[in-house]
Design an enzyme around this catalytic site. Structure first.
Site, PDB file in Angstrom:
ATOM      1  N   GLN A 119       0.331   8.368  -4.404  1.00 29.30           N
ATOM      2  CA  GLN A 119       0.971   7.554  -3.374  1.00 29.30           C
ATOM      3  C   GLN A 119       2.481   7.571  -3.542  1.00 29.30           C
ATOM      4  O   GLN A 119       3.224   7.739  -2.575  1.00 29.30           O
ATOM      5  CB  GLN A 119       0.479   6.100  -3.476  1.00 29.30           C
ATOM      6  CG  GLN A 119      -0.872   5.875  -2.883  1.00 29.30           C
ATOM      7  CD  GLN A 119      -0.834   6.094  -1.395  1.00 29.30           C
ATOM      8  OE1 GLN A 119      -0.223   5.332  -0.661  1.00 29.30           O
ATOM      9  NE2 GLN A 119      -1.451   7.154  -0.946  1.00 29.30           N
TER      10      GLN A 119
ATOM     11  N   GLU B 223       3.387   1.744   0.217  1.00 26.56           N
ATOM     12  CA  GLU B 223       4.610   1.938   0.976  1.00 26.56           C
ATOM     13  C   GLU B 223       5.889   1.959   0.145  1.00 26.56           C
ATOM     14  O   GLU B 223       6.928   2.430   0.582  1.00 26.56           O
ATOM     15  CB  GLU B 223       4.691   0.852   2.063  1.00 26.56           C
ATOM     16  CG  GLU B 223       3.659   1.143   3.133  1.00 26.56           C
ATOM     17  CD  GLU B 223       3.351  -0.003   4.055  1.00 26.56           C
ATOM     18  OE1 GLU B 223       2.839  -1.025   3.566  1.00 26.56           O
ATOM     19  OE2 GLU B 223       3.618   0.105   5.248  1.00 26.56           O
TER      20      GLU B 223
ATOM     21  N   LYS C  96      -0.357  -5.368  -7.283  1.00 24.33           N
ATOM     22  CA  LYS C  96       0.439  -5.656  -6.088  1.00 24.33           C
ATOM     23  C   LYS C  96       0.185  -4.677  -4.935  1.00 24.33           C
ATOM     24  O   LYS C  96      -0.011  -5.085  -3.815  1.00 24.33           O
ATOM     25  CB  LYS C  96       1.923  -5.668  -6.460  1.00 24.33           C
ATOM     26  CG  LYS C  96       2.259  -6.851  -7.388  1.00 24.33           C
ATOM     27  CD  LYS C  96       3.745  -7.160  -7.458  1.00 24.33           C
ATOM     28  CE  LYS C  96       4.435  -6.416  -8.552  1.00 24.33           C
ATOM     29  NZ  LYS C  96       5.760  -6.992  -8.909  1.00 24.33           N
ATOM     30  N   GLY C  97       0.168  -3.410  -5.168  1.00 27.69           N
ATOM     31  CA  GLY C  97      -0.018  -2.474  -4.041  1.00 27.69           C
ATOM     32  C   GLY C  97       1.047  -1.400  -4.077  1.00 27.69           C
ATOM     33  O   GLY C  97       2.205  -1.673  -4.397  1.00 27.69           O
TER      34      GLY C  97
ATOM     35  N   PHE D 245      -0.466   5.862   8.116  1.00 23.61           N
ATOM     36  CA  PHE D 245       0.968   5.564   7.976  1.00 23.61           C
ATOM     37  C   PHE D 245       1.451   4.494   8.946  1.00 23.61           C
ATOM     38  O   PHE D 245       2.641   4.363   9.181  1.00 23.61           O
ATOM     39  CB  PHE D 245       1.820   6.827   8.136  1.00 23.61           C
ATOM     40  CG  PHE D 245       1.265   8.032   7.431  1.00 23.61           C
ATOM     41  CD1 PHE D 245       1.125   8.040   6.058  1.00 23.61           C
ATOM     42  CD2 PHE D 245       0.860   9.155   8.143  1.00 23.61           C
ATOM     43  CE1 PHE D 245       0.595   9.139   5.395  1.00 23.61           C
ATOM     44  CE2 PHE D 245       0.326  10.260   7.488  1.00 23.61           C
ATOM     45  CZ  PHE D 245       0.199  10.252   6.118  1.00 23.61           C
TER      46      PHE D 245
ATOM     47  N   GLY E  64      -4.196  -3.351   0.863  1.00 25.35           N
ATOM     48  CA  GLY E  64      -5.574  -3.071   0.470  1.00 25.35           C
ATOM     49  C   GLY E  64      -5.897  -3.555  -0.932  1.00 25.35           C
ATOM     50  O   GLY E  64      -6.811  -4.367  -1.143  1.00 25.35           O
TER      51      GLY E  64
ATOM     52  N   GLY F 146      -6.573   7.845   2.910  1.00 28.32           N
ATOM     53  CA  GLY F 146      -6.191   8.924   2.000  1.00 28.32           C
ATOM     54  C   GLY F 146      -5.477   8.355   0.796  1.00 28.32           C
ATOM     55  O   GLY F 146      -5.017   9.079  -0.081  1.00 28.32           O
TER      56      GLY F 146
END
Ligand code: MOS
Length: 720
Positions: A620, A687, A683-684, A250, A519, A477
C-alpha cells in the site's frame, strides 16, 4: 508445531507478512469481477454521450438505431422514467456523488453525459446502434476555466459531517503581523483521473418487478444498494449488490454513479438482464476525478522558526450535477502547533461532471501546498526542513486540543533521516551533482486521518472446526481479505488457513464504503468482536480447556455457532484524535538542458499503529509513493478551455509513471502502540502513502535546480 512465516500459526498471524489469500485466484484469472458474472439471457447496454458541455438536446432521433440488428430497446429522456433528485453523499449522507441523474430531461451539463442507453443482444450490436443515434443540440455558453472565474467562487455548505467552508483559531492577522518572515504563495494542482485497471461495470438482474440484483464494481456493496434503492425508489431490502473483487477503486467506486442506475433501468425496459461496462474513454467522463485546486498559503514565523500564523484558502471545482469540495486545507488545521490559523474553501462551478474522492482526498493536494510552503519557509529562515517541522511539532491535535491516539511522526522523521542519510545533504541549491545531472534531496510530512465508520461482522464456527467470517466490506486490492483473515484467525485461536473471510455482498453484515482508509480501523475490530463472541459461545459449552471447536460442536449436536460483532462509534476513539503520519524522502536528478526530472530514490517511513500485515501494508505504502511520483511529474487531465471537454480520453496522453520512472522505492513502518484507536491498535494504511510525495519531489527539484515549481505536474518546460 511448525511455524510457516507466510501462513502464520494459530493465534499469532497478525503482524505476519502473509501472502494474499486471494492472490492465487487473481493471478490465475479465477477471481470473478463485476462484468464477468455469468447471467442467463444477458443483454448488453452502450451509452450514447453528449459531445457538448452545456445546452439542450434540440432533437433526438433513435429510429435508425432502433431498427438496427439485435437492438432490444433504447432509453432516452423521451421515454425514461423520471428519477428522483438523489441525496448527496457529500452534504446529506446519501450514496450518490452525482445527484442529478441523466435522461431526466433535455438539459446537458457536461461532455460525456449519457443522452441515451442502447440495449442489444450483443455488445457489438449495441455499439453499432449507439453510433446511429442522431442528436441535435442547442449549445449554451460554456463557462470558462476555474482560474479565470475566482470572482464567482462561493462557499460550500458544511460537508462530510462537519467540514465547514471557513475555519479559524486564534488571531491569524495578528500572527502574520508579528512574523519576522512570511511565505505567501499560490500552489495549483490539475484535474487527475483515477483510472483503476478494472473499469466500472454493472450487471443488473430483476427478479419480477420489484427485486433486483446488481453485480456492481463498488467499494461498498451496502452503500451501493442504498444508492440504487434511492434512485429506483424501491426498498433497500429489495436490492442486493454483489462485488467480491474490485480491480482498484481509489475513491471512484465509492458512490453510486449514473451507469449503475442506468443498467437496472435498461434491464427493466427490455425485460432482461443488462450488462453495462464503461470504456476506458468513458472512465474520463463518467465516474468523477480529483478536482483541480488553486491554493493560497501564508505562513508567518519568528526567526528561530516558530510559526506565528497560517492561512490556507483553496478553491476547487463545483458542478451543476452535484458537488464534492476537495478538502485540501484539512491537513493544515492539524499538522503543526500553530495557534493562529484560518482556512477557507470555495467552489467555482464549471460545466464538468462532479469531482470525487481520489486517494487521500484533501490531503493529497493539501500536503503538496503546505509542505512546499514549509520548505520555502525553511529556506527563507535558513533552517533545516526537518528541524523546522520539529520546532512546530504538534504534541496534541491543535484543532481539537485532544491528545493523539498515537503519534509516531518524530520517529518517522528520525528513522527516515537516518536511513536516507539526510545529514549528508548540503542545503545549498545546485550544490549536488552527478555528472551533468543536478541532484536534489527533498522531504515532506505525510498525514492522513484514517477514518472510522460503522461496521458489522459475523463469525461462524462450523462442525469441521473451521470458521467463516463475513462483512459487507470490500477489498480494492488493498489486502482486506488477507488482513481480516489474520485478525479473525487470531481472535478465534485458529490458523489463517482454517478461516475463510467473505465480503462484497450487501446481504452480509453492514459495512460502510471501504474508503477513507477505514477498513482496518473499523471492520477490523468488528471482525475481532464477532470472532470473540463466537468463541465465547462455544467455550461456555466446553468442559475442558483443550477441547477443540469441532468436538464441542459434535458433543452438543450443533452444526455451527455464530457470533456477531459491531462497531458503531469509531471516530471518537475515547476522546483521542486519530491520525496516521509519515515522512517522505526523495532524491531527484534533473537534466539541466532538457528539464527532465528523474526520481532516483524514494523512501517513506510511516506510523500506522499496529501493522497487521507488513507485506500488504508495505505494498500500500509503495503504491502510494509511486502514485505520488505520477502526481508530481506526469499526471494532468487537460480540459479544453472553451469546450470543457477532456482533451484526450486515453492512457496514451494521460501520462502515468512506468517502471523506468520509478526507482526502487522503499517504505517501512515505525513501531507505535496505539491503545485508543480500536481493539487492534491499528490505524489504516491505504491513503497515507501518497501524501507528501509531490511536495517532497518539488522540494527536491528546488534543491537540485534552485527553481520552485508551484504548479503540478513538474513537466520539463517549467524547468527551462
Ligand atoms: Mo477513498 S479516495 O476515501 O476511496
Amino acid at each position: 508445531m511448525s511455524v510457516d512465516r507466510r501462513r502464520g500459526t494459530s493465534g499469532s498471524s497478525v503482524g505476519m507478512p502473509m501472502d494474499r489469500v486471494d492472490g492465487r485466484l487473481k493471478v490465475t484469472g479465477s477471481a470473478t469481477y463485476a462484468a464477468e458474472f455469468r447471467v442467463l439471457d444477458l443483454t448488453h447496454a452502450v451509452l450514447v454521450q453528449s459531445p457538448i458541455a452545456r445546452g439542450r438536446i434540440a432533437r433526438l432521433d433513435t429510429a435508425a438505431a432502433a431498427a438496427a440488428p439485435g437492438v432490444l430497446g433504447i432509453l432516452s429522456h423521451l421515454n425514461a422514467p423520471r428519477l428522483p433528485h438523489l441525496k448527496s453523499a457529500v452534504y446529506e449522507g446519501g450514496a450518490a456523488i452525482q445527484t442529478v441523474l441523466p435522461l431526466g430531461d433535455d438539459a446537458i451539463h457536461y461532455v460525456g453525459q449519457p443522452i441515451a442507453v442502447v440495449v442489444a443482444e450483443t455488445w457489438e450490436q449495441a455499439q453499432h446502434a449507439a453510433a446511429l443515434v442522431r442528436a441535435e443540440y442547442q449549445p449554451g455558453q460554456v463557462r470558462g476555466p476555474l482560474e479565470t472565474r475566482l470572482n464567482e467562487a462561493y462557499p460550500p455548505r458544511p460537508f462530510f459531517g462537519g467540514i465547514t467552508a471557513d475555519y479559524a483559531r486564534g488571531d491569524p492577522a495578528a500572527g502574520l503581523g508579528a512574523a519576522a518572515i512570511r511565505v505567501e504563495q499560490t500552489y495549483t494542482t490539475p484535474i487527475e483521473h483515477h483510472n483503476p485497471m478494472e473499469p466500472h461495470a454493472a450487471i443488473a438482474v430483476w427478479h419480477g418487478a420489484a427485486e433486483l440484483t446488481v453485480y456492481d464494481t463498488t467499494q461498498g456493496a451496502a452503500w451501493s444498494r442504498q444508492g440504487l434503492a434511492e434512485a429506483l425508489e424501491i426498498g433497500a431490502d429489495k436490492v442486493r449488490v454483489i462485488c467480491p473483487f474490485v480491480g482498484g477503486g481509489f475513491g471512484t467506486k465509492g458512490g453510486t454513479w449514473p451507469y449503475a442506475i442506468l443498467a437496472p433501468l435498461a434491464a427493466r425496459h427490455v425485460g432482461r438482464p443488462v450488462k453495462l461496462v464503461l470504456t476506458r474513454a468513458q472512465m474520463f467522463t463518467s465516474v468523477g476525478y480529483r478536482s483541480q485546486t488553486l491554493q493560497e498559503l501564508q505562513l508567518g514565523a519568528l526567526p528561530e522558526g516558530t510559526l506565528t500564523a497560517i492561512t490556507h484558502s483553496s478553491t476547487s471545482i463545483g458542478s451543476g450535477v452535484g458537488e464534492n469540495p476537495e478538502p485540501a486545507p484539512e491537513v493544515t488545521k492539524i499538522l503543526y502547533a500553530c495557534p493562529n490559523l484560518e482556512t477557507h474553501l470555495r467552489l467555482v462551478q464549471l460545466d464538468l461532471g462532479v469531482p470525487t474522492s481520489m486517494r487521500a482526498p484533501g490531503e493529497t493536494p493539501g500536503t503538496f501546498a503546505l509542505e512546499s510552503a514549509m520548505d520555502e519557509l525553511a529556506i527563507a529562515l535558513d533552517i533545516d526542513p526537518i528541524e523546522l517541522r520539529l520546532r512546530n511539532y504538534a504534541d496534541t491535535d491543535p484543532a481539537s486540543g485532544m491528545p493523539w491516539s498515537s503519534n509516531g511522526l518524530r520517529e518517522c522523521y528520525a528513522q527516515g533521516a537516518e536511513c536516507f542519510d539526510w545529514a549528508r545533504r548540503n542545503p545549498r541549491p545546485r550544490s549536488m551533482r552527478d555528472g551533468r545531472w543536478l541532484v536534489g534531496w527533498g522531504m515532506a510530512t505525510a498525514s492522513y486521518p484514517t477514518h472510522g465508520f460503522p461496521a458489522q461482522a459475523t463469525a461462524t464456527i462450523t462442525a469441521d472446526g473451521r470458521a467463516v467470517v463475513r462483512s459487507a466490506t470490500a477489498d480494492l486490492g488493498t489486502g482486506q481479505y488477507t488482513v481480516m483473515t489474520q485478525v479473525a484467525a487470531d481472535a478465534l485461536g485458529l490458523r489463517p488457513d482454517q478461516v475463510k473471510f467473505e465480503l462484497g455482498d450487501s446481504d452480509m453484515p453492514y459495512a460502510f464504503v471501504a474508503g477513507g482508509s477505514s477498513g482496518v480501523r473499523s471492520v477490523g475490530p468488528a471482525v475481532r468482536a464477532a470472532c470473540e463472541a463466537a468463541r465465547a459461545k462455544l467455550l461456555r459449552l466446553a468442559t475442558s480447556e483443550d477441547e477443540s471447536y469441532a468436538s464441542i460442536l459434535a458433543r452438543h449436536g450443533l452444526a455451527e455457532v455464530t457470533g456477531e460483532g459491531s462497531v458503531d462509534e469509531v471516530e471518537a476513539a475515547d476522546g483521542h484524535r486519530v491520525n496516521a503520519f509519515g515522512a517522505q524522502f526523495v532524491e531527484v536528478r534533473v537534466d539541466p538542458d532538457l528539464g527532465l526530472v528523474r526520481v532516483s530514490r524514494a523512501l517513506g517511513v510511516f506510523d500506522i499503529g499496529q501493522v497487521l500485515n507488513p507485506k500488504t501494508a508495505r505494498s500500500q505504502a509503495i503504491g502510494g509513493i509511486v502514485w505520488g511520483i505520477g502526481m508530481a511529474l506526469l499526471e494532468r487531465t487537460a480540459i479544453h478551455p472553451t469546450l470543457a471537454a477532456v482533451v484526450s480520453t486515453n492512457l496514451t496522453s494521460y501520462l502515468l509513471p512506468v517502471h523506468a520512472d520509478v526507482p526502487a522505492v522503499d517504505a517501512f513502518f515505525v513501531d507505535v502502540r496505539d491503545p485508543y484507536v480500536n481493539s487492534l491498535g491499528a490505524k489504516g494504511a491505504g491513503e497515507l502513502g501518497i501524501t507528501g510525495v509531490a511536495a517532497a519531489i518539488a522540494n527536491a527539484v528546488y534543491h537540485a535546480t534552485g527553481k520552485r515549481i508551484r504548479d503540478l505536474p513538474i513537466s520539463p518546460e517549467k524547468l527551462l
